[in-house]
Motif scaffolding. Structure first.
Motif, PDB file in Angstrom:
ATOM      1  N   ASP A   1      11.099  -0.687   2.753  1.00 31.97           N
ATOM      2  CA  ASP A   1      11.838  -0.548   4.014  1.00 31.97           C
ATOM      3  C   ASP A   1      10.996  -0.879   5.241  1.00 31.97           C
ATOM      4  O   ASP A   1      11.483  -0.826   6.371  1.00 31.97           O
ATOM      5  CB  ASP A   1      12.370   0.888   4.176  1.00 31.97           C
TER       6      ASP A   1
ATOM      7  N   VAL B   1       0.833  -1.209   0.000  1.00 32.40           N
ATOM      8  CA  VAL B   1       0.000   0.000   0.000  1.00 32.40           C
ATOM      9  C   VAL B   1       0.871   1.264   0.000  1.00 32.40           C
ATOM     10  O   VAL B   1       0.582   2.233  -0.695  1.00 32.40           O
ATOM     11  CB  VAL B   1      -0.969  -0.005   1.207  1.00 32.40           C
ATOM     12  N   LEU B   2       1.958   1.250   0.781  1.00 33.98           N
ATOM     13  CA  LEU B   2       2.797   2.450   0.895  1.00 33.98           C
ATOM     14  C   LEU B   2       3.893   2.493  -0.170  1.00 33.98           C
ATOM     15  O   LEU B   2       4.647   3.464  -0.258  1.00 33.98           O
ATOM     16  CB  LEU B   2       3.431   2.529   2.291  1.00 33.98           C
ATOM     17  N   GLU B   3       3.959   1.436  -0.989  1.00 34.58           N
ATOM     18  CA  GLU B   3       4.976   1.330  -2.042  1.00 34.58           C
ATOM     19  C   GLU B   3       6.356   1.587  -1.458  1.00 34.58           C
ATOM     20  O   GLU B   3       7.104   2.445  -1.920  1.00 34.58           O
ATOM     21  CB  GLU B   3       4.666   2.306  -3.188  1.00 34.58           C
ATOM     22  N   ASN B   4       6.677   0.856  -0.385  1.00 34.39           N
ATOM     23  CA  ASN B   4       7.932   1.097   0.320  1.00 34.39           C
ATOM     24  C   ASN B   4       8.443  -0.218   0.909  1.00 34.39           C
ATOM     25  O   ASN B   4       7.781  -0.828   1.752  1.00 34.39           O
ATOM     26  CB  ASN B   4       7.681   2.126   1.433  1.00 34.39           C
TER      27      ASN B   4
ATOM     28  N   LEU C   1      -5.324   5.775   2.525  1.00 31.67           N
ATOM     29  CA  LEU C   1      -4.490   4.586   2.321  1.00 31.67           C
ATOM     30  C   LEU C   1      -4.794   3.539   3.392  1.00 31.67           C
ATOM     31  O   LEU C   1      -4.703   2.342   3.143  1.00 31.67           O
ATOM     32  CB  LEU C   1      -3.004   4.966   2.339  1.00 31.67           C
TER      33      LEU C   1
ATOM     34  N   PHE D   1       5.320   6.617   7.825  1.00 30.72           N
ATOM     35  CA  PHE D   1       5.774   6.256   6.486  1.00 30.72           C
ATOM     36  C   PHE D   1       4.881   6.842   5.394  1.00 30.72           C
ATOM     37  O   PHE D   1       4.869   6.371   4.270  1.00 30.72           O
ATOM     38  CB  PHE D   1       5.879   4.733   6.345  1.00 30.72           C
ATOM     39  N   GLY D   2       4.140   7.872   5.740  1.00 31.51           N
ATOM     40  CA  GLY D   2       3.365   8.572   4.718  1.00 31.51           C
ATOM     41  C   GLY D   2       1.938   8.074   4.556  1.00 31.51           C
ATOM     42  O   GLY D   2       1.224   8.524   3.675  1.00 31.51           O
ATOM     43  N   GLY D   3       1.500   7.143   5.410  1.00 28.85           N
ATOM     44  CA  GLY D   3       0.125   6.668   5.296  1.00 28.85           C
ATOM     45  C   GLY D   3      -0.869   7.732   5.753  1.00 28.85           C
ATOM     46  O   GLY D   3      -0.544   8.570   6.583  1.00 28.85           O
TER      47      GLY D   3
END
Lengths: 70, 459
Positions: free
Chosen positions: A18, A13-16, A34, A28-30
């Motif tokens: 790490d 979902v976060l395309e990450n 999202l 982490f930007g959620g």
């Protein structure tokens, strides 16, 4: 094991890549939109219906997985 | 305090309440408030609030709707102040709007404001302070008349209250409903984050009209497509707006079993009072149109493709900001127009299509954000040397990203997100903050936000 499964959902979902079991979704930007994707994926994978309030209290794969198991 | 004002939209509400006093006006998490009860609640608020601009700590409840109507009944101006916002921000809002009274709290110093204002709401301002937009009763009345027609409101309709009562979108839900004799439904499950719960609530509450932020609708369509299901039978109209609709999600939507549901795309700005353009979506489209102007709207397209909006519903300007007002509200051939900053084109069929911004303004979850406003707040931190804020596409939607150059080589010793949380609302806090060695500048020395986001950085 559902911690790994939930971590995978977070990563997708976060395309990450790490993200690990302790990663905070919101750090982490959620955001709330999202979060709906994570909740839908959890419902589909584990058949457990969680809400945004659950997510705010358990914003990491580790803590959220505990709610899935309960 | 005098008699209740019976003109304008409050007058229309009183008329409906007189015709059908015992019908439900609002159902709030299962509790019904009839038209007669809502009228009584509004007059109680009117007695305590009085005229002038009234700050209302707007919660998602029938009580706040009564507060809105009550403020109008007393001849006052509604100014929602989100209780979830940081205190410094709320105080700045009350001050900028010249509020004479804070509901539930008491009188404030306040200021004289122009007569005839229905509400004061804020949009993102480049200086770091939000800009108060003055909307008159004349403007909101003209818009609501068009919207009742556009939505084909009937007394049997049950409209879900989705938008926060702190944003103007909520008036698209509240006002056509309560001046049309229909029922407004509040329910906690609207914002639970769980689509199965959302859909069960829509069915149980027999919702007929959904007005959703486009970003939320994108997620809903993705969910329905994955589940191979559709909306409950009771829904007849879905209204979307706030940002560009994704043509791929529209294709998904049309593949669902939702053919009978009317889908309406809408466009408008706070300064032009809710919706000015709308299109019934059929598709497929390469770019989803924002549609045609509503009957109360005048439009012009500038030389650079900028959409200018005139007519009865444009705002009176920004309160206390004559320069900002002069920059965006212009007079052409004797008529006032608002420069939207949106670039548009026209389809062969006569519909408008959005073609981006003439400036760097962003839409984040449907909310307008001037990156300069976020930059101003971050730059105020003593450890920050320079900053650029821009939008980043993440998982199909736009999030805010800040690129920060620390003042010294020691880097940043603080979490800027924590710093911002005490100062700005959540929608102005970047999802990502990256530390960069320097920003990218244009030949004229201005920060190039678009190119800054391409430089490598540590997260």
């Amino acid at each position: 094991m559902s911690v790994d499964g939930v971590s995978d959902i977070f990563r997708r979902v976060l395309e990450n890549d790490d993200i690990d079991a302790e990663s905070d979704f919101f750090a982490f930007g959620g955001d709330s939109l999202l979060a709906t994707r994570v909740l839908s994926a959890i419902a589909r994978t584990y058949g457990v219906e969680l809400t945004f309030d659950d997510f705010l209290l358990a914003p990491t794969p580790g803590t959220l997985a505990e709610k899935v198991l309960r | 305090m005098g008699a209740l004002r019976s003109h304008g939209l409050f007058g229309s509400f009183l008329e409906v309440a007189g015709e059908q006093p015992s019908r439900p006006a609002i159902v709030d998490n299962g509790t019904t408030v009839t038209y007669a009860e809502l009228e009584r609640l509004a007059s109680e608020v009117a007695r305590s609030a009085g005229p002038g601009v009234v700050g209302v700590p707007a919660t998602h409840s029938a009580g706040t709707v009564a507060a809105l109507l009550g403020v109008w009944a007393a001849g006052g101006t509604y100014c929602p102040v989100d209780p979830a916002f940081p205190e410094t921000r709320r105080r700045a809002m009350l001050d900028a709007a010249g509020c004479r009274f804070l509901l539930g709290s008491g009188p404030l110093q306040g200021r004289e404001v122009p007569a005839g204002l229905a509400y004061v709401l804020f949009t993102s301002g480049s200086t770091g302070a939000p800009k108060p937009v003055m909307t008159s009763h004349r403007a909101i009345e003209a818009t609501i008349r068009s919207l009742r027609e556009l939505f084909a409101m009937e007394t049997g309709d049950r409209v879900l209250q989705f938008a926060s009562l702190n944003w103007d979108t909520c008036f698209e839900e509240i006002l056509p409903t309560l001046t049309g004799g229909a029922c407004l439904v509040f329910h906690d499950d609207a914002h639970s984050g769980s689509f199965p719960r959302f859909l069960r609530m829509v069915e149980r509450e027999r919702i007929t009209v959904l007005n959703l932020p486009t970003a939320f609708w994108h997620e809903l369509v993705t969910y329905l497509a994955d589940e191979k299901s559709g909306l409950p039978e009771c829904v007849r109209l879905v209204v979307i707006g706030g940002e560009a609709a994704n043509p791929a999600r529209l294709t998904d939507w049309h593949a669902l079993d939702t053919g009978r549901v009317r889908l309406l795309n809408t466009y408008g700005c706070t300064e032009t009072t809710l919706i000015t353009h709308a299109a019934d979506l059929h598709g497929p489209y390469e770019k989803v149109p924002i549609g045609r102007r509503l009957p109360h709207v005048a439009e012009r397209i500038g030389e650079d493709g900028e959409l200018l909006i005139g007519g009865q519903a444009i705002a009176d300007g920004y309160l206390g900001l004559p320069e900002a007002t002069a920059a965006r509200f212009v007079t052409i051939e004797g008529e006032r127009y608002f420069r939207t900053g949106d670039r548009v084109g026209r389809t062969p069929g006569g519909m408008l299509v959005h073609r981006g911004r003439i400036d760097d303004e962003l839409k984040v979850r449907g909310i307008r954000v001037d990156p300069a406003e976020v930059e101003a707040h971050i730059a105020a931190h003593p450890e920050v040397g320079a900053v650029a804020v821009t939008g980043l596409k993440m998982a199909d939607h736009t999030v805010l990203a800040a690129y920060v150059v620390p003042r010294t080589s020691a880097g940043l010793g603080v979490d800027l997100r924590d710093y911002l949380r005490d100062r700005v609302p959540a929608h102005l806090i970047p999802s990502r903050i990256a530390i960069v060695p320097d920003l990218v500048y244009t030949a004229s020395g201005k920060v190039d936000r678009r190119r800054t986001k391409e430089i490598p950085h540590e997260r």
